[in-house]
Design a protein around this motif. Structure first.
Motif, mmCIF file in Angstrom:
data_model
loop_
_atom_site.group_PDB
_atom_site.id
_atom_site.type_symbol
_atom_site.label_atom_id
_atom_site.label_comp_id
_atom_site.label_asym_id
_atom_site.label_seq_id
_atom_site.Cartn_x
_atom_site.Cartn_y
_atom_site.Cartn_z
ATOM 1 N N ASP A 286 0.836 -1.211 0.000
ATOM 2 C CA ASP A 286 0.000 0.000 0.000
ATOM 3 C C ASP A 286 0.866 1.254 0.000
ATOM 4 O O ASP A 286 0.594 2.210 -0.725
ATOM 5 C CB ASP A 286 -0.885 0.032 1.252
ATOM 6 C CG ASP A 286 -1.866 -1.112 1.278
ATOM 7 O OD1 ASP A 286 -3.073 -0.872 1.199
ATOM 8 O OD2 ASP A 286 -1.419 -2.282 1.378
ATOM 9 N N ALA A 287 1.905 1.219 0.836
ATOM 10 C CA ALA A 287 2.774 2.389 0.968
ATOM 11 C C ALA A 287 3.411 2.713 -0.380
ATOM 12 O O ALA A 287 3.375 3.860 -0.843
ATOM 13 C CB ALA A 287 3.847 2.126 2.012
ATOM 14 N N ARG A 288 3.954 1.660 -1.031
ATOM 15 C CA ARG A 288 4.674 1.912 -2.279
ATOM 16 C C ARG A 288 3.720 2.341 -3.398
ATOM 17 O O ARG A 288 4.057 3.179 -4.234
ATOM 18 C CB ARG A 288 5.454 0.652 -2.684
ATOM 19 C CG ARG A 288 6.369 0.836 -3.898
ATOM 20 C CD ARG A 288 7.414 1.900 -3.580
ATOM 21 N NE ARG A 288 8.039 2.425 -4.776
ATOM 22 C CZ ARG A 288 9.319 2.219 -5.090
ATOM 23 N NH1 ARG A 288 10.100 1.516 -4.309
ATOM 24 N NH2 ARG A 288 9.832 2.750 -6.190
ATOM 25 N N GLU A 289 2.508 1.756 -3.374
ATOM 26 C CA GLU A 289 1.525 2.112 -4.398
ATOM 27 C C GLU A 289 1.198 3.598 -4.311
ATOM 28 O O GLU A 289 1.204 4.304 -5.309
ATOM 29 C CB GLU A 289 0.266 1.280 -4.174
ATOM 30 C CG GLU A 289 -0.571 1.094 -5.426
ATOM 31 C CD GLU A 289 -1.756 0.197 -5.114
ATOM 32 O OE1 GLU A 289 -1.540 -1.020 -5.018
ATOM 33 O OE2 GLU A 289 -2.880 0.714 -4.935
ATOM 34 N N LEU A 290 0.964 4.052 -3.091
ATOM 35 C CA LEU A 290 0.645 5.467 -2.893
ATOM 36 C C LEU A 290 1.836 6.338 -3.290
ATOM 37 O O LEU A 290 1.685 7.346 -3.971
ATOM 38 C CB LEU A 290 0.248 5.701 -1.433
ATOM 39 C CG LEU A 290 -0.048 7.144 -1.021
ATOM 40 C CD1 LEU A 290 -1.145 7.745 -1.893
ATOM 41 C CD2 LEU A 290 -0.488 7.200 0.439
ATOM 42 N N PHE A 291 3.022 5.894 -2.869
ATOM 43 C CA PHE A 291 4.248 6.652 -3.182
ATOM 44 C C PHE A 291 4.380 6.800 -4.700
ATOM 45 O O PHE A 291 4.666 7.872 -5.217
ATOM 46 C CB PHE A 291 5.456 5.908 -2.592
ATOM 47 C CG PHE A 291 6.785 6.561 -2.895
ATOM 48 C CD1 PHE A 291 7.227 7.653 -2.155
ATOM 49 C CD2 PHE A 291 7.594 6.084 -3.925
ATOM 50 C CE1 PHE A 291 8.452 8.243 -2.432
ATOM 51 C CE2 PHE A 291 8.815 6.678 -4.206
ATOM 52 C CZ PHE A 291 9.242 7.762 -3.454
#
Length: 710
Positions: free
Chosen positions: A112-117
């Motif tokens: 999730d973190a990387r997708e948002l980033f």
DNA sequence: TTAGGGTTAG
């Protein structure tokens, strides 16, 4: 259930805030309602209310909610929150999206973190920092470092926060080269005075094993704080320099810093590692003075320190005085008894423990195995199998030690099967214990097969275990062949040489012994006291006493064990005179003889037929050196008087023994009487012997008849 | 609004 004032107030507040929900609400009142839920710890409810309103809320509310999601590991709420933010805020500020990344990171949801980033329309330095930290905190240090490189490639300037996070990752994966590059950047960007970065650099250099650089950086920190001090103490402890760890601890104290509980613990563990009781007690004083004695970490470390320094009573006193005893303090004290050889008391404590885990089970088992109490150990293993499912690599090593101790290769094979099925094969400690077990059980083929299966994992310890197995089973030639193979892969150590020299000594293999000696000299190995002892023993057993004496005389220092090795070597070569000279030199050097030395001296007197001198030494043992004579010393005196034909002395001696003479002693006396014609004394010896050992009566009668017939 | 250390027991 009683309704307290606070809960009543909350109900009223809820009533008030929920009421307008059926009407068009002002954002302010909904916000208020959310805050009320948050105050009562109802995060889920707060987020669900938020989600029911298709309007942007104040940024501060999102920030607070993200923070609470992080603290409560609430991934579902975090996703709802992000969804609301990006749906209803036309232009969500970067800092809030960064908070979302941070929350995903803290909840361990890196996807999730990387997708948002990746999807952020705009990023700032904080976005990079937060994503790097998210990777680092979840054990993906390599990814954190890759992202740092990407950041640099994209021309984004790192700041002190980036560096701190990246240095942490470098420490975890021991990236020394990159750490040095980042160190240069820290200086270049003007962050040299940042205490966090200074401490991080001390940390990373220490972890990478360059302690001198770590210390240099530490000394350059203008105002080190408690973390900086903690790091330097810990790093010294980890590289095995307990002395410097303790010294830094005291320096910290002198400079008026209050150590953290972990720093106390590190300093105490350093004392344990060196058995430094005096320093440990001084730290105990500081603990008391600074009111840390109730700290769990500190008190367990104190127990450990006293145990390792051999003062079990002090450890017990601390344990008994603890207000609340936890699993760790119970295990520490129980293990203390177990490792001090008091396994019965350890077991009583073990049985009293309110809870146990694999470490406590292992500690008790280790107590039995260290004392070679194989029966108890075996029973305990069976109990352990019944009572707990927890087994780790330490348990397996201990169980393998038990198999080796009782030479039960069949049980060892079953453990091997377990290791194979449960994926412990690649653990080097387990692998080496398995090898040792096969070796000690004498199944050398299995040992060799397993050794080759270990291939990538094996280390110097594995080679030593293999060599020892072959050497112990009189396969000295094969051990030497393995030694030659070993040099292609692993650097031999002093244990290797000790094993090989002992093998040569037992096989009287002078040529092999000389080869090993030559190898050590050619390759610059230090000939320490233990190795010199092994060389002296080998040369003496191979009848090269002069070589042995040279090596012995060249030793920088000689302890009583080395003196004893030389003395016994001379005895075995029939050089009693030299022994008596050595004893004089030993005393001149101020080394106190022990019971082994006196046995050597008496053996030398036997060689030289020095009955009177032997008697003087025997008396001097207890009169001047406070050494109580043991069975072997009495045996030597009987042999000495027998050989010298001092029948009167012999009779007096044997009749005044502080214990009943043994069968072997009486047999020796009888033979001496026979040889020297001491009939009355001989008859006495025969009578004593026959009473003790009627099964060999016939032999004595025969001897007697033979004597009477003469 | 993003950063460092440390988990004592086998």
């Amino acid at each position: 259930m009683a309704v307290n004032a606070a809960s009543m107030l909350n109900r009223l507040l809820q009533y008030k805030t929920h009421k307008p929900q059926n009407q068009p609400n002002s954002l302010k009142s909904v916000t208020q309602s959310i805050l009320t839920h948050l105050k009562s710890g109802r995060l889920q409810k707060a987020v669900s209310i938020l989600f029911a309103y298709p309007e942007p809320f104040p940024h501060s509310l999102y920030a607070r909610l993200f923070h609470l999601c992080s603290a409560n590991d609430a991934i579902v709420e975090a996703r709802k929150l992000e969804s609301h933010l990006v749906t209803f805020c036309p232009l969500p500020p970067v800092f809030l999206l960064n908070r979302a990344i941070e929350t995903y990171g803290k909840c361990g949801c890196l996807v999730d973190a990387r997708e948002l980033f990746d999807e952020m329309p705009e990023r700032d330095g904080g976005s990079w920092n937060t994503m790097i930290t998210a990777y680092a905190r979840n054990g993906f240090q390599e990814k954190a470092l890759c992202l740092f490189s990407e950041m640099n490639r994209e021309g984004i300037f790192p700041n002190e926060i980036t560096f701190a996070s990246v240095l942490g990752s470098c420490g975890a994966v021991l990236e020394l080269v990159l750490s040095r590059q980042i160190h240069a950047m820290v200086v270049k960007y003007g962050y040299s005075n940042n205490v966090v970065l200074g401490s991080s650099l001390v940390d990373v250099y220490g972890k990478c094993g360059v302690i001198s650089d770590a210390r240099r950086i530490f000394d350059q920190i203008e105002n080190p704080n408690d973390v900086s001090w903690n790091v330097i103490v810990r790093r010294y402890l980890e590289i095995g320099d307990g002395k410097e760890a303790v010294s830094m601890f005291f320096r910290m104290f002198r400079e008026d810093f209050t150590p953290l509980n972990f720093t106390f613990s590190n300093a105490l563990v350093a004392c344990s590692s060196m058995s430094a009781l005096k320093e440990g007690m001084q730290i105990h004083g500081v603990v008391f003075k600074m009111n840390f004695e109730r700290d769990k970490v500190v008190s367990s470390s104190l127990i450990g320190m006293y145990v390792k320094c051999g003062i079990l009573e002090s450890a017990r006193m601390i344990f008994d005085q603890l207000g609340s005893k936890d699993l760790i303090s119970w295990t520490a004290i129980m293990s203390g008894y177990a490792m001090s050889g008091r396994t019965r008391e350890a077991r009583e404590l073990f049985n009293m423990m309110p809870e146990r885990n694999v470490i406590s089970w292992n500690a008790m088992l280790a107590g039995y195995t260290h004392l070679f109490q194989w029966e108890d150990a075996l029973k305990f293993v069976f109990l352990m199998r019944r009572m707990t499912k927890e087994i780790d690599h330490v348990t397996l090593v201990l169980i393998l030690n038990v198999c080796a101790g009782i030479s039960d290769v069949e049980m060892g094979k079953q453990v091997h099967g377990f290791i194979y099925r449960h994926g412990f094969c690649s653990n080097i400690f387990v692998g080496n214990a398995l090898l040792d077990m096969y070796g000690k059980c004498g199944t050398l083929n299995s040992a060799r097969v397993w050794f080759y299966q270990m291939s990538q994992e094996r280390d110097t310890v594995s080679w030593n275990a293999l060599l020892t197995s072959y050497a112990r089973h009189h396969r000295s030639e094969q051990a030497m062949t393995f030694f030659n193979e070993m040099q292609w892969e692993s650097r031999p150590c002093k244990f290797t040489f000790g094993t090989l020299l002992a093998a040569c000594a037992n096989m009287f293999a002078l040529n092999h012994g000389k080869q090993i000696h030559g190898f050590m000299v050619r390759n610059g190995y230090e000939l320490d006291m233990v190795i010199r002892g092994a060389l002296v023993d080998m040369y003496c057993k191979c009848r090269c006493v002069l070589y042995a004496l040279t090596i012995f005389k060249e030793a920088a220092s000689r302890d009583v064990v080395l003196w004893n090795t030389m003395i016994f070597g001379c005895c075995h070569n029939g050089r009693g005179r030299e022994v008596l000279e050595l004893v004089g030199l030993m005393e001149e050097e101020g080394v106190k003889p022990d019971h082994v030395t006196f046995q050597g001296i008496l053996l030398a007197c036997i060689c030289e037929h020095e009955a009177e001198l032997g008697k003087q030494y025997f008396n001097s043992m207890s009169n001047d050196y406070c050494i109580i004579p043991r069975l072997e010393h009495y045996e030597c005196m009987i042999e000495l008087y027998s050989q010298c034909g001092c029948m009167e002395e012999l009779e007096k001696f044997i009749k005044s023994l502080p214990f009943e003479p043994t069968v072997a002693m009486l047999t020796r006396v009888f033979d001496a009487c026979e040889k020297h014609g001491a009939v009355r004394f001989g008859e006495w010896a025969a009578e004593q012997h026959n009473q003790l050992n009627p099964s060999t009566l016939l032999r004595f009668e025969l001897k007697d008849r033979r004597k009477m017939g003469r």
